[in-house]
Design an enzyme around this catalytic site. Structure first.
Site, short mmCIF file in Angstrom:
data_model
loop_
_atom_site.label_atom_id
_atom_site.label_comp_id
_atom_site.label_asym_id
_atom_site.label_seq_id
_atom_site.Cartn_x
_atom_site.Cartn_y
_atom_site.Cartn_z
N GLU A 185 0.82 -1.21 0.00
CA GLU A 185 0.00 0.00 0.00
C GLU A 185 0.85 1.27 0.00
OE1 GLU A 185 -2.90 -0.35 3.14
OE2 GLU A 185 -3.91 -2.03 2.15
N GLU A 261 -4.30 -9.04 0.24
CA GLU A 261 -4.81 -8.71 1.58
C GLU A 261 -6.32 -8.63 1.47
OE1 GLU A 261 -2.53 -5.76 3.69
OE2 GLU A 261 -4.32 -4.99 4.69
#
Length: 571
Positions: A185, A261
């Protein structure tokens, strides 16, 4: 197979390697077979150094149109993301505690771990080699664009290559390592430099280890294609994007993707909220989340939504759930509400006790063993006559619910516009009446195959201690995890019991730590007493250095004490 090599080095030293592999067998999560290579360094005939390297033999591929295959068998990752802490034991590594975590994950049917978001402890990787869990070894949570003021971005230019090379060199001989992750991220996804940095990092990994592919966790879907970072990676990994998998596959040159994720469902063990509705960022006055497993974060999903996307979209290679275990910090959705201080994301709580969600994943992932689990508990004074839905998590196709012996009908899993109806059996209109709920599961032939029953609990009566192990090594390090249950006189768990329980350890061991899985609990992990949460807690005891017997006793006001004896054994 026996092989010996001898090389004379430029400085006159001799390097010798001996490798013995009798009847070579392939390493896999189902059969984690390991071998040892022995390396020796000589000056003349004098042995100067020796080193042993443990390794496994396996092959894997990531192919367009096929996805991931291990030893020639196509499979999907059934993985979890894990933080590094060990709950009440803290961040310092402990091999016995890690082994317990992996044992619980294996029973879940989990076959892979993502080390989120850091290089793992060597002890974890060695255990994954031994026990058969594949690893995505992850490096960075930040590149050049900062997430926080004092983050890794200020060191990235000087240290990124050094740290990445160190990570790859350290773990490239480990059989469990299947892929490398270069980031999670990172904000650099949203600028033109992102793909350039990603390619540079990926090239470094390929240079140091050409045998494994590279991935990362992408969370900025539109920017990932606008600036092109998704097309650079060996394995495009997407965080929380099941609803866009089909769109991604239509654009990706690789022809496959990974749920790097997923889910981030939130729940508190054995806590149930009414009415039962699907919700995001839901908050309650007690800082808990409902264990009906329908609550998630603004960016995330329930497990079933990910399951449906995995099943409906070809070439999605599995998932890594956030997270396997609750961890210290990030108490979403209560980030700004004291006293919440540990996460609610875990499939297991901070003490390592399974939440209801454990059995939803187990029903899907552990195909070797039957699963049947019903929820909620059935002790609800004051809810008489009120709607109290009952769910069953099972890998059987159908089941029938009985409330106090009266059938509530049979439910069958199957195609549905609602993902929950595909993966769990739900009786949404049940009215609470004290007594019992019983679920009978039926196999594919319609025959009764399993039964689970939960009864209304009476007054708290005694403490029952259940140890995960009864024999420990007398090495001063080994641990046993002892679950304390507050039960009524008939042995039913009392889910509303909150008594403080005190522990005394004597003999060849000592008290180490304690936890009850409550994210709002501020009692010390290091003191041998704590209140029960939903009728349970876990005490951790440690073996001493001598063989013998260790006695553990738990007491509480108004309760009959519980005890258990463990044996410590010399090697």
């Amino acid at each position: 197979m026996v092989a010996t090599t001898s090389t004379t080095l430029a400085n006159g030293l001799t390097f010798e390697q001996n490798l013995t592999v009798p009847q070579p067998r392939l390493w896999s999560p189902e059969t984690p077979v390991l071998y040892t290579a022995s390396s020796k360094l000589y000056a003349g005939k004098a042995l100067k150094d020796a080193y042993k390297t443990t390794f496994g033999i396996r092959s894997f591929k990531f192919e367009k149109g096929t996805g991931f295959s291990l030893n020639g068998q196509v499979r999907k990752f059934k993985g979890v993301c894990n933080h590094h802490d060990l709950g009440p034991l803290g961040a310092a590594i402990n091999t016995a505690a890690l082994r317990r975590q992996l044992t619980l994950l294996k029973d879940l049917g989990c076959d892979a771990i993502r080390t989120s978001h850091n290089m793992p402890a060597p002890e974890l990787v060695a255990l994954c080699d031994e026990m058969g869990l594949m690893l995505m070894v992850e490096s960075f949570d930040e590149w050049k664009a900062p997430k926080v003021k004092n983050g890794y971005s200020q060191y990235f230019d000087e240290w990124a290559e050094k740290d990445l090379v160190n990570m790859v060199h350290h773990y490239r001989n480990n059989a469990s390592v299947i892929m490398w992750s270069i980031g999670n991220e990172v904000p650099d996804q949203s600028n033109a430099n992102g793909p350039i940095i990603a390619k540079r990092l990926q090239d470094i990994v390929h240079r140091e280890d050409p045998t494994r592919p590279v991935t990362m966790g992408l969370d900025r879907f539109d920017d990932d294609f606008k600036y092109g970072i998704a097309g650079v990676l060996d394995i495009p990994g997407f965080n929380y994007k099941p609803h866009r998998y089909a769109e991604a596959l239509a654009k990706l040159p690789q022809g496959f993707l990974l749920g790097s994720e997923t889910a981030s469902t939130v729940s508190s063990r054995e806590v149930y909220k009414f009415p039962v509705v699907k919700a995001k960022q839901q908050q309650y006055s007690d800082n808990q989340s409902s264990s009906y497993d329908l609550e998630a974060c603004s960016w995330s999903q329930t497990p079933d939504e990910e399951f449906a996307a995995q099943d409906d979209t070809p070439n999605v290679m599995g998932e890594f759930v956030w997270t396997g275990f609750d961890y210290l910090g990030e108490p979403t959705p209560y980030d700004e509400k004291w006293p919440s201080h540990s996460s609610y994301f875990g499939i297991l709580d901070l003490a390592g006790m399974p939440k209801d969600r454990y059995y939803l994943y187990r029903a899907r992932w552990n195909t070797a063993k039957p699963t049947l689990h019903i929820l909620p508990h059935w002790t609800w004074p004051g809810r008489e006559g009120q709607t109290t839905p009952v769910f069953a998590y099972t890998n059987y196709p159908s089941a029938e619910l009985f409330v106090n012996g009266k059938s509530q009908g049979r439910q069958t899993k199957g195609p549905s516009d609602q993902p929950q109806s595909r993966y769990r059996l739900m009786w949404n209109d049940v009215k609470y009446a004290p007594g019992s709920i019983k679920v009978v599961a039926y196999d594919a032939q319609g025959k009764a195959a399993a039964t689970e029953e939960v009864r209304t609990a009476g007054a708290p009566h005694h403490i029952k201690l259940v140890a995960d192990r009864t024999a420990l090594m007398a090495d001063g390090k080994d641990l046993a995890f002892i679950t304390a249950r507050v039960e009524d006189a008939q042995g039913n768990l009392c889910p509303d019991a909150t008594q403080s329980l005190s522990f005394a350890v004597s003999g060849t061991g000592s008290f180490r730590a304690i936890a009850n899985g409550d994210a709002t609990n501020l009692e010390s992990f290091q003191k041998p007493q704590m209140r029960a949460f939903q009728g349970q807690l876990v005490a951790i005891v440690q073996a001493g250095g001598k063989a013998g017997a260790m006695q553990v006793k738990a007491s509480g006001t108004g309760l009959q004490a519980g005890s258990v004896t463990l044996q410590t054994k010399a090697r």
